[in-house]
Scaffold this active site. Structure first.
Site, short mmCIF file in Angstrom:
data_model
loop_
_atom_site.label_atom_id
_atom_site.label_comp_id
_atom_site.label_asym_id
_atom_site.label_seq_id
_atom_site.Cartn_x
_atom_site.Cartn_y
_atom_site.Cartn_z
N GLU A 177 1.44 -0.93 0.27
CA GLU A 177 0.59 0.29 0.16
C GLU A 177 1.27 1.54 0.20
O GLU A 177 1.01 2.49 0.55
CB GLU A 177 -0.91 -0.60 0.70
CG GLU A 177 -2.36 -1.36 1.01
CD GLU A 177 -2.87 -1.13 2.17
OE1 GLU A 177 -3.16 -0.44 2.87
OE2 GLU A 177 -3.88 -1.95 2.23
N GLU A 296 -5.68 -8.69 0.03
CA GLU A 296 -6.78 -7.94 0.75
C GLU A 296 -7.73 -7.71 0.80
O GLU A 296 -7.96 -6.75 -0.51
CB GLU A 296 -5.43 -7.08 1.15
CG GLU A 296 -3.98 -7.22 1.86
CD GLU A 296 -3.97 -5.80 3.36
OE1 GLU A 296 -4.90 -5.13 3.94
OE2 GLU A 296 -2.84 -5.53 3.18
#
Length: 507
Positions: A177, A296
């Site tokens: 991320e 995710e």
């Protein structure tokens, strides 16, 4: 069962194939966050703990869940992680502050312990490297420790730590991320693209057979979504195999109808990332195709108290964090998101339900005590068990209902798989209606001679029912006695807010 007010038709044909059912679609995620590792998978004082301190009850539930891969060690945690802290004699390992979750990590569990756990759980490890506070050299050091047989500093260090044979980890994530301002070492697309490309290039010089995942946007709500993927892939395309997708913004916030239609959003996310990757492929005249690692995803109630990390001078080890208690509606949505992932099996080549234990998880534990299955455990376990062969491109003719977030959506969503070797066909279906049941009617003329093996449905008149340690079994998937096969068709009544699986086999 509620009186039927809708009928939805499905048409299946063995010739219309999306792609294979991929074992990696049923991955999960273990991060050093909250109680996922400590008192989750690792709890030396537990009655079922083995010689390595791993909970036997959690290992058995992991196998029952049907998990194929496990991503480790993060997550936001990895962007400040020094992997060397977690190898060698445990009593000599330092305790470090984890800035991502304002916690302390004693490094009792590190690379070697996780790899032992993965072998016991019979899962493929998926390792992430720190590209937040670290870079190319540290990624190479970890790769050398894990994958080089012997004869170099870090491979011999692994051997000195008691592991003779290399782990040969195949799949590696290039950071986590990195577009998020919450991420330690957050970077612009240009900064990350250069670092990821150089890390990937160097890692392939050591082990050319790796599968590398480059960071995509951490959410489709990010202002740079799309442009981030374009910039990163333009730089790194030739050196990577997959681009990651992350999504957690599905939760019931008083709008149950929109929540039940969350898979509409996942469909759009996947298709947007694939389109961007293909545009970069065309512009760069590349021959290979970049696919998606949706590594995710889950329902996550981010505004609840348990999602707020500690503050100030409080840096606890394994605090209660992100311990969502999932209800029936949450399980239906998780089942529908699995339908979306299967429907896009041509582009989604891996996925990780985040996370495995205690932290927004299908498995819950008490420290030193009981473990139990959350509601979301069931659709995942049954889908991973019964999806086999190839995913079919099915035609759905369904009534539609309005939602505030997504407009008109089909009441019924479904996907089917076909195992050509056995002839088995499995249908996974969700009734998104809040108030009405739907009659599923599927045309099976392309599969003559099928019989119904079983049909199971997960639903409850109270969609807010949630499992606890005291009662985890009052609401589980049960036999749907309305299901039947006749005249080349299978039918079943699906109650509102429900997830179902119908299994068919040759007579």
């Amino acid at each position: 069962m509620t009186a039927t007010s809708h009928t939805a038709s499905l048409t299946l044909d063995p010739a219309f194939v999306v792609g294979p059912v991929r074992a990696r679609t049923f991955g999960s995620f273990v991060e050093h966050l909250g109680r996922c590792v400590y008192t989750g998978i690792h709890d030396p004082g537990h009655a079922t703990a083995d010689a390595d301190g791993f909970r036997g009850d959690v290992l058995e539930l992991t196998k029952e869940l049907g998990v194929s891969t496990v991503r480790y060690p993060g997550g936001n945690f990895v962007s400040g992680y020094r992997w060397e802290d977690g190898v060698g004699p445990v009593e000599q390992r330092p305790t470090r502050l984890d800035l991502a979750w304002h916690s302390s990590d004693p490094n009792t569990v590190g690379v070697d312990e996780f790899m032992r756990w993965a072998a016991k759980a019979e899962v493929e490890p998926m390792m992430a490297v720190n590209l937040g506070t670290r870079g190319v050299q540290e990624a190479l050091d970890l790769l050398e420790y894990c994958n080089v047989p012997s004869g170099s500093y870090f491979s011999d260090l692994r051997r000195a730590n008691g592991v003779e044979e290399p782990y040969r980890i195949k799949m590696w994530c290039l950071g986590n991320e990195m577009d998020g301002p919450w991420q330690i070492g957050h970077k612009t697309a240009e900064e990350y693209a250069r670092l990821a490309a150089e890390t990937a290039r160097a890692m392939r010089m050591m082990d050319p057979n790796l599968e590398l995942v480059v960071c995509g946007s951490s959410s489709s709500d990010m202002p740079t979504f799309g442009e981030w993927e374009r910039v990163v892939l333009t730089e790194a395309y030739e050196f990577v195999d997959h681009v990651s997708a992350h999504a957690y913004y599905w939760e019931e916030n008083g709008d149950l109808a929109s929540f039940l239609a969350s898979a509409v959003d996942m469909d759009h996310f996947v298709e947007s990332v694939a389109a961007t990757a293909d545009a970069v492929r065309a512009a760069g005249k590349h021959t290979k195709r970049i696919n998606i690692s949706f590594d995710e995803w889950n329902v996550w109630y981010q505004k609840r108290a348990e999602s707020r990390p500690p503050t100030g001078d409080d840096w606890p080890v394994a605090p209660v964090l992100l311990e969502d208690r999932y209800n029936v509606a949450d399980a239906v949505v998780v089942g529908s998101l699995l339908i979306s992932l299967l429907r896009h099996t041509d582009r989604v080549h891996a996925a990780s339900l985040a996370q495995l234990v205690n932290v927004i998880a299908p498995i819950m534990t008490e420290p030193g005590g009981r473990s139990w299955r959350q509601t979301i455990f069931h659709p995942f376990a049954l889908t991973s068990r019964f999806a086999a062969g190839e995913v079919l491109r099915i035609a759905i003719d369904s009534p539609r209902e309005d939602t505030a977030r997504f407009g008109e959506v089909p009441v019924l969503d479904a996907v089917a798989t076909h195992d050509a070797e056995t002839g088995d066909v499995t249908i996974f279906a969700v009734n998104r209606s809040v108030t009405s049941s739907v009659r599923l009617d599927a045309d099976l003329r392309g599969f003559p001679g099928l019989r119904l093996v079983e049909a199971q449905t997960l639903s409850n008149p109270d969609h807010t029912w949630a499992a606890t340690a005291d009662d985890a079994d009052s609401v589980v998937p049960v036999a749907n006695d309305s299901a039947a096969v006749a005249d080349g068709r299978v039918s079943a009544e699906l109650p509102p807010v429900s997830w179902s699986v119908l299994r068919l086999a040759r007579a």
